[in-house]
Enzyme design. Sequence first.
Site, PDB file in Angstrom:
ATOM      1  N   GLU A  41       0.879  -1.181   0.000  1.00 60.04           N
ATOM      2  CA  GLU A  41       0.000   0.000   0.000  1.00 60.04           C
ATOM      3  C   GLU A  41       0.909   1.221   0.000  1.00 60.04           C
ATOM      4  OE1 GLU A  41      -2.734   0.219   3.390  1.00 60.04           O
ATOM      5  OE2 GLU A  41      -2.585   2.408   3.321  1.00 60.04           O
ATOM      6  N   ARG A  45       0.712  10.230   1.184  1.00 58.84           N
ATOM      7  CA  ARG A  45       1.141  11.216   2.177  1.00 58.84           C
ATOM      8  C   ARG A  45       2.311  12.027   1.648  1.00 58.84           C
ATOM      9  NH1 ARG A  45       1.068   7.113   7.311  1.00 58.84           N
ATOM     10  NH2 ARG A  45      -0.958   6.278   6.710  1.00 58.84           N
ATOM     11  N   LYS A 129     -11.300  -1.098   6.497  1.00 55.53           N
ATOM     12  CA  LYS A 129     -10.050  -1.037   7.263  1.00 55.53           C
ATOM     13  C   LYS A 129     -10.460  -0.702   8.695  1.00 55.53           C
ATOM     14  CE  LYS A 129      -6.001   2.036   7.644  1.00 55.53           C
ATOM     15  NZ  LYS A 129      -4.930   2.701   6.875  1.00 55.53           N
TER      16      LYS A 129
HETATM   17  C1  3PG Z   1      -1.827   3.533   8.108  1.00 58.16           C
HETATM   18  O1  3PG Z   1      -2.015   4.584   7.549  1.00 58.16           O
HETATM   19  O2  3PG Z   1      -2.401   2.524   7.740  1.00 58.16           O
HETATM   20  C2  3PG Z   1      -0.965   3.530   9.332  1.00 58.16           C
HETATM   21  O3  3PG Z   1      -0.100   4.613   9.363  1.00 58.16           O
HETATM   22  C3  3PG Z   1      -0.180   2.272   9.528  1.00 58.16           C
HETATM   23  O4  3PG Z   1      -0.089   2.107  10.874  1.00 58.16           O
HETATM   24  P1  3PG Z   1       1.235   1.591  11.582  1.00 58.16           P
HETATM   25  O5  3PG Z   1       2.345   2.507  11.178  1.00 58.16           O
HETATM   26  O6  3PG Z   1       0.940   1.620  13.060  1.00 58.16           O
HETATM   27  O7  3PG Z   1       1.481   0.188  11.094  1.00 58.16           O
END
Ligand code: 3PG
Length: 319
Positions: A41, A45, A129
């Site tokens: 994914e 950002r 999600k």
């Molecule tokens: C996301 O956007 O899915 C999160 O930033 C991922 O979360 P994590 O960094 O705690 O795995």
Amino acid sequence: MEKILKKLSAIGIIPVVTINDIEKAIPLAKTLVDSGIHCVEITFRTEQAEDAIKRITSQVPKMLVGAGTVLNTEQADKAINAGAKFLISPGLNPTVVKHCIEKNYFMIPGIATPSDIESAINLGVNVVKFFPAEAAGGINMIKSMSLPYYEMRFIPTGGINNKNLNDYLSFDKVICCGGSFIINDEYIKENKFDKIRKLCKYAIFNMLGFEIDHVGINTKDNIQADKIAKEFSKLFNFSIYENDFSIFLDNSIEVMKSVHLGRYGHIAIKTNYIERAINYIEAMGGKFDISTIKEENGKIKSIFLKEDIGEYAIQIVQK
Ligand code: 3PG
């Protein structure tokens, strides 16, 4: 869409990646694929997201690429045009979800509460999600919400790590988990892709939990099998469980009553998730003999590899 979900489920983990330097996109994608993780994914950002998706889809065709942090319809269009096969967002934005449904994009919106789930259901969404998973109540929250919303399936993300991953994955309403825990931004910055490969491998083996289940010994007939079983039992006091094809000793040695698969016998390796283990082994170039599949209630219980190792047939068994 179900095909994409099936693939994500078989992989088990979606690495959540933010690309700051576009030159890192391909080496990183190749590292993931080499490690047996064929999905990623790429979050919107950074400015590089669109280009990263484009490059990975064209240069690493084995990779199933999704776009993350999709917050508006422009980003959704950009991601799909760049080659993304699925879109994920941290929250549920009805405008974005409706746009994606209209355009037939596969969108997985984020939810954290029962009310969010009802909004998702109203929009016709049945996969969400769960974000931020750990902060929003973890696996217990998903289990509780699954009682009334039993048709909903979840991709928990946010705070997932090697310690809690299997708590989520062992619940059947969880398709897979997303997370940045198998990627380290410092390693990307410093081009330490071998270290990222190690993180990926650690996560995969922790997820699959491979362990020796039992060793199978081939014999020529019932009489020889009986003799061998008695010998083990006499020396080691193993308990004997007999069936039509074999004699089990303490569930760890199986004395076959014939020459079964493998020249000498077989080694059975158990795993937490047999479908994911099959997917991983195939990604590593292993092949399975489909005719050896054993099923129980429509689920695979065991399967043999096509090729023996050291003259032993190798069986993968669901724990
Ligand atoms: C996301 O956007 O899915 C999160 O930033 C991922 O979360 P994590 O960094 O705690 O795995």
